[in-house]
Enzyme design. Structure first.
Site, short mmCIF file in Angstrom:
data_model
loop_
_atom_site.label_atom_id
_atom_site.label_comp_id
_atom_site.label_asym_id
_atom_site.label_seq_id
_atom_site.Cartn_x
_atom_site.Cartn_y
_atom_site.Cartn_z
N ARG A 239 -5.57 11.99 -3.61
CA ARG A 239 -4.75 11.39 -2.57
C ARG A 239 -4.66 9.91 -2.45
O ARG A 239 -4.83 9.03 -1.71
CB ARG A 239 -5.04 11.93 -1.18
CG ARG A 239 -5.19 13.19 -0.68
CD ARG A 239 -5.36 13.53 0.78
NE ARG A 239 -6.15 12.50 1.27
CZ ARG A 239 -7.70 12.74 1.66
NH1 ARG A 239 -7.99 13.91 1.22
NH2 ARG A 239 -8.43 11.75 2.16
N HIS B 132 -11.93 12.03 4.43
CA HIS B 132 -11.31 10.72 3.98
C HIS B 132 -12.84 9.71 3.86
O HIS B 132 -13.54 9.75 4.74
CB HIS B 132 -10.61 10.21 4.73
CG HIS B 132 -9.65 9.02 4.31
ND1 HIS B 132 -9.01 9.13 3.07
CD2 HIS B 132 -9.24 7.95 4.92
CE1 HIS B 132 -8.31 7.82 3.12
NE2 HIS B 132 -8.57 7.13 4.11
N CYS C 267 6.64 -19.93 9.87
CA CYS C 267 7.31 -19.66 11.32
C CYS C 267 7.90 -18.37 11.29
O CYS C 267 7.62 -17.47 10.44
CB CYS C 267 8.31 -20.66 11.51
SG CYS C 267 7.92 -22.48 11.08
N MET C 268 8.73 -17.93 12.11
CA MET C 268 9.26 -16.72 12.47
C MET C 268 10.12 -16.11 11.24
O MET C 268 10.06 -15.13 10.52
CB MET C 268 10.06 -16.54 13.68
CG MET C 268 10.42 -15.19 13.77
SD MET C 268 11.27 -14.80 15.36
CE MET C 268 10.24 -14.80 16.81
N ASP C 269 10.94 -17.23 11.15
CA ASP C 269 12.04 -16.83 9.84
C ASP C 269 11.96 -17.87 8.72
O ASP C 269 12.68 -17.79 7.68
CB ASP C 269 13.33 -17.35 10.56
CG ASP C 269 13.48 -16.88 11.92
OD1 ASP C 269 13.37 -15.64 12.14
OD2 ASP C 269 13.57 -17.69 13.02
N ARG D 298 -13.57 8.81 12.16
CA ARG D 298 -12.08 8.28 12.68
C ARG D 298 -11.28 9.93 12.65
O ARG D 298 -11.81 10.60 13.53
CB ARG D 298 -11.23 7.52 11.53
CG ARG D 298 -10.31 6.92 12.07
CD ARG D 298 -9.41 5.81 10.82
NE ARG D 298 -9.03 6.84 9.72
CZ ARG D 298 -8.30 6.31 8.60
NH1 ARG D 298 -8.01 5.02 8.53
NH2 ARG D 298 -7.82 7.26 7.90
N TYR E 64 5.65 -26.29 12.50
CA TYR E 64 4.88 -26.38 13.56
C TYR E 64 3.40 -26.74 13.68
O TYR E 64 2.66 -26.33 12.68
CB TYR E 64 5.02 -24.94 14.33
CG TYR E 64 6.48 -24.46 14.93
CD1 TYR E 64 7.26 -25.36 15.52
CD2 TYR E 64 6.85 -23.26 14.46
CE1 TYR E 64 8.25 -24.65 15.85
CE2 TYR E 64 7.85 -22.46 15.08
CZ TYR E 64 8.82 -23.49 15.71
OH TYR E 64 9.92 -23.04 16.17
N LYS F 41 3.36 7.58 2.99
CA LYS F 41 3.36 7.20 4.58
C LYS F 41 3.60 5.73 4.87
O LYS F 41 3.84 5.02 3.65
CB LYS F 41 1.97 7.49 5.16
CG LYS F 41 0.95 6.46 4.68
CD LYS F 41 -0.35 7.09 5.10
CE LYS F 41 -1.60 6.02 4.47
NZ LYS F 41 -2.93 6.37 4.80
C1 LIG Z 1 -3.69 6.57 3.48
C2 LIG Z 1 -4.43 7.73 3.09
C3 LIG Z 1 -4.66 7.63 1.81
C4 LIG Z 1 -4.28 6.81 0.85
O1 LIG Z 1 -5.33 5.80 0.64
P1 LIG Z 1 -5.27 4.89 -0.32
O2 LIG Z 1 -6.43 3.76 -0.14
O3 LIG Z 1 -4.01 4.06 -0.14
O4 LIG Z 1 -5.22 5.29 -1.76
C5 LIG Z 1 -5.39 9.04 1.47
N1 LIG Z 1 -5.83 9.78 2.39
C6 LIG Z 1 -5.33 9.70 3.91
C7 LIG Z 1 -6.11 10.81 4.65
C8 LIG Z 1 -4.81 8.48 4.18
O5 LIG Z 1 -4.72 8.27 5.54
#
Ligand SMILES: *Cc1c(COP(=O)(O)O)cnc(C)c1O
Length: 404
Positions: free
Chosen positions: A229, A173, A331-333, A141, A275, A42
């Site tokens: 995962r 999760h 800064c930004m850049d 969540r 800045y 992702k």
């Molecule tokens: C992002 C995510 C992961 C991966 O988590 P890490 O801490 O980067 O290994 C696994 N499962 C779900 C549902 C996530 O949103």
């Protein structure tokens, strides 16, 4: 990995070491030898490039890919060129369920509303939707709440019986997997087992149960279930400081972020820098201008001065490397380094904000994303993910040329 030549005329680059991604996946598979591995790609592969990261992860032995959004899943399916299961888990009402099902993307039911939408999507696509049920076991969540679980499972069982969906997976999760021995871990593990019981009691027989993110993959073998995962660890970063550095787990950072000094000049003692004059020179010195800022993804909280040390940047060749701290505001850049009196650095010299360790001892090793996270009060995930499009990406080996 030898870094490729810095591209001409470009202020900043991020080199992505695809072999590191493949090797990290291999190492992760050794941590979870009896589970399948879903590489999470992702957010553009945590900033590394979704498709190249996905291909490198598959080369290293990943058997699934995971993304958050429908657009990511469809882009992954369209660009991948090989067929592996892809799971998407963060969907909103009106999501393109029919397109996802037609593209053979596994979709997540994480709330009661999604049951009807996935069934409608399956009918529209004219094929069975592969569904993973996401249960909330204490993260509060995304995921079906305990109180809704029985009803959602019953409806899914009915849809499976009528041939519209197949419940392929059940997952959840963890909230605090990166804090060893946190009491929530055992509570969530128990709640997950209870949810699996509800699913089985309804006659569903999912193929994969999955709970483990990177931290759990690395440190909680009891929670590996059928599929792990990992995300951040695929890219060679530790899930957090409490788990120690990535090398402890046989992982190495895949991204190296560098810039070329745009100017080097003398500044007198007692002058304010950047800045707000957060930083004041204490002696006649040399400053170097680094042409990256928060517009490139360098966190402004990595500024350095009266409020604390800034983000670390490695300057000079390995044999004479110094790790300096950002002087004054990011800064930004651009940002400024105090190179010290008599510095011999020149415009065009390459400096490294973070990258893989090359083992130079005595504190002169290349900083990593965690060092920047510490300086900016955030996590390594945010550091690598936020690098902006204006930073040129280079891939090694060039895609297609790698042996792995
Ligand atoms: C992002 C995510 C992961 C991966 O988590 P890490 O801490 O980067 O290994 C696994 N499962 C779900 C549902 C996530 O949103």
């Amino acid at each position: 990995m030898t870094l490729p030549p810095f591209p001409d005329g470009v202020p900043a680059r991020a080199v992505v070491d695809l072999d590191a991604i493949s090797d990290n996946v291999r190492a992760l598979r050794e941590h979870a030898p009896s589970s399948d591995l879903m590489a999470v790609v992702k957010a553009d592969g945590y900033g590394h490039g979704m498709l190249p990261a996905a291909r490198a992860a598959l080369a290293g032995g990943a058997t699934w890919l995971g993304v958050a959004t429908a657009a990511e899943a469809l882009a992954l399916r369209a660009g991948l060129g090989q067929h592996v299961p892809v799971l998407v888990w963060l969907l909103t009402p009106g999501a393109p369920f029919a397109d996802l099902v037609a593209a053979d993307v596994d979709v997540t039911v994480a709330a009661p509303w999604a049951v009807d939408e996935v069934a409608a999507g399956a009918r529209a696509a004219g094929r069975v939707a592969r569904v993973h049920l996401k249960v909330d076991t204490g993260l509060s969540r995304n995921g079906v709440a305990t109180g809704d679980l029985g009803a959602v499972v019953e409806r899914l069982a009915a849809l499976e019986a009528s041939g519209e969906v197949r419940v392929v997976g059940v997952f959840s999760h963890l909230a605090c997997a990166d804090e060893p021995d946190h009491p929530s871990i055992a509570r969530q593990a128990t709640a997950f087992d209870a949810a699996l019981g509800v699913v089985e009691a309804a006659g569903l027989r999912p193929e994969v149960r999955h709970l483990a993110n990177s931290a759990a993959t690395l440190t909680l073998p009891d929670l590996h279930h059928d599929l792990v995962r990992p995300g951040i660890s695929v890219y060679g970063n530790s899930p957090g400081p409490l788990l120690g550095p990535p090398g402890r787990y046989g992982l190495r950072p895949a991204m190296t972020f560098q810039a070329r000094l745009a100017s080097v000049k003398q500044v007198a003692a007692g002058e304010g820098v950047s800045y707000g004059h957060l930083y004041t020179t204490t002696q006649d010195t040399t400053v170097g201008l680094v042409p990256v800022g928060y517009g490139d993804g360098v966190p402004r909280h990595g500024s350095g001065g009266s409020a604390g040390p800034g983000g670390p940047i490695a300057v000079g060749p390995p044999a004479a490397r110094r790790v300096l701290r950002v002087a004054g505001r990011v800064c930004m850049d651009q940002l400024v380094l105090d190179l010290g009196p008599g510095a011999t650095d020149s415009p065009g010299d390459v400096v490294t904000l973070f990258g893989a360790s090359d083992g130079v001892p005595h504190g002169a090793d290349v900083p990593n994303a965690q060092d920047w996270a510490d300086a900016a009060g955030t996590i390594s995930y945010e550091i690598v993910t936020r690098l902006a499009g204006r930073v040129v990406r280079q891939y090694v080996p060039t895609e297609g040329e790698g042996a792995s």
